[in-house]
Design a protein around this motif. Structure first.
Motif, PDB file in Angstrom:
ATOM      1  N   CYS A  49       0.833  -1.199   0.000  1.00  0.00           N
ATOM      2  CA  CYS A  49       0.000   0.000   0.000  1.00  0.00           C
ATOM      3  C   CYS A  49       0.866   1.247   0.000  1.00  0.00           C
ATOM      4  O   CYS A  49       1.951   1.289   0.591  1.00  0.00           O
ATOM      5  CB  CYS A  49      -0.911  -0.018   1.226  1.00  0.00           C
ATOM      6  N   LEU A  73      -3.393   1.768  -3.493  1.00  0.00           N
ATOM      7  CA  LEU A  73      -4.198   1.575  -2.296  1.00  0.00           C
ATOM      8  C   LEU A  73      -4.425   0.092  -2.037  1.00  0.00           C
ATOM      9  O   LEU A  73      -4.790  -0.668  -2.937  1.00  0.00           O
ATOM     10  CB  LEU A  73      -5.547   2.290  -2.449  1.00  0.00           C
ATOM     11  N   PRO A 103      -0.620  -6.710   1.605  1.00  0.00           N
ATOM     12  CA  PRO A 103      -1.320  -5.617   2.286  1.00  0.00           C
ATOM     13  C   PRO A 103      -0.741  -5.391   3.685  1.00  0.00           C
ATOM     14  O   PRO A 103       0.207  -6.075   4.098  1.00  0.00           O
ATOM     15  CB  PRO A 103      -2.746  -6.148   2.373  1.00  0.00           C
ATOM     16  N   CYS A 128      -5.124  -0.818   7.372  1.00  0.00           N
ATOM     17  CA  CYS A 128      -5.005   0.014   6.199  1.00  0.00           C
ATOM     18  C   CYS A 128      -6.267   0.870   6.014  1.00  0.00           C
ATOM     19  O   CYS A 128      -7.372   0.337   6.013  1.00  0.00           O
ATOM     20  CB  CYS A 128      -4.783  -0.895   4.996  1.00  0.00           C
TER      21      CYS A 128
END
Length: 238
Positions: A49, A73, A103, A128
């Motif tokens: 990310c 993202l 992630p 996140c």
């Protein structure tokens, strides 16, 4: 003391998690000693990310060339085949490629997943952020992402996650579940792009290290759950 507390908390949620910096050293050693790769000629790419909190998580950034940034993202490799091709063309002569991907998820000393205390901020926030936003939206059974030019990455992230909505929402830890699903999505796409672009690489090997980065807080080390480590011989990809 705080690091020891985090050791206990992280192990409850992620039994296979290790200190992120120690993980870096471990896998750099494997690349050198077991696979005989010249670390001085390795170009690194990341598909993590774009969140600033991820930069200091590992020591890869201090040792290898790069990184070539593939992730947006959530860590999804939004650069696609064009980005993988560009990365392939940048690998040093006689060297090899390394892709670090996955992630991230925050965890607090209270054991709350999907949250963290960021540097110089008193209130905890999402980590996140993109995944927790997606989770909040997916909890509405009528919600479907609609592509918009001014928020394209978030909408594409949510499109990728939508088929897993039921699995995520049925979990006792939805923040952890959406993170694990995102890892699977990233892992699949990275492998697909390597296969599609294999002829663009002018080296024989690509090393992959995929997993989940676990963010803690200022003054303590992050953790990493390694889910895939492999050295791919490009000559053997069908």
């Amino acid at each position: 003391m705080k690091q020891r507390l985090y050791d206990e908390i992280v192990q409850k949620h992620f039994p296979n998690a290790k200190d992120a910096k120690d993980t870096s050293i471990h896998y750099l050693g494997k690349m050198q000693l077991e696979h005989h790769l010249d670390i001085s000629k390795v170009l690194m790419a990341t598909s993590v990310c774009s969140d600033d909190i991820n930069v200091p998580s590992t020591t890869f950034f201090n040792v290898l060339f790069g990184p070539f940034n593939m992730g947006g993202l959530g860590g999804i490799p939004f650069v696609g085949k064009t980005g993988m091709t560009a990365f392939a063309h940048h690998v040093p002569d006689g060297g090899s490629a390394f892709i670090f991907y996955g992630p991230h998820i925050g965890i607090t000393l209270e054991g709350e997943t999907g949250k963290m205390y960021r540097p110089r901020m008193e209130e905890k926030g999402n980590s996140c952020g993109a995944l927790m936003l997606a989770l909040n939206r997916l909890q509405d059974e009528n919600y479907k992402p609609v592509r918009a030019d001014d928020d394209i990455q978030q909408m594409l992230l949510e499109e990728n996650l939508l088929p897993y909505r039921e699995r995520i929402l049925e979990s006792s830890d939805q923040a952890k579940a959406i993170t694990e699903v995102t890892y699977e999505i990233i892992d699949k796409q990275i492998h697909e792009y390597i296969k599609a672009c294999k002829s663009e690489f002018h080296v024989d090997k690509i090393t992959l290290l995929g997993g989940i980065v676990i963010n803690t807080e200022l003054g303590t080390d992050d953790y990493f759950v390694a889910k895939n480590f492999e050295v791919i011989d490009l000559n053997n990809i069908a």
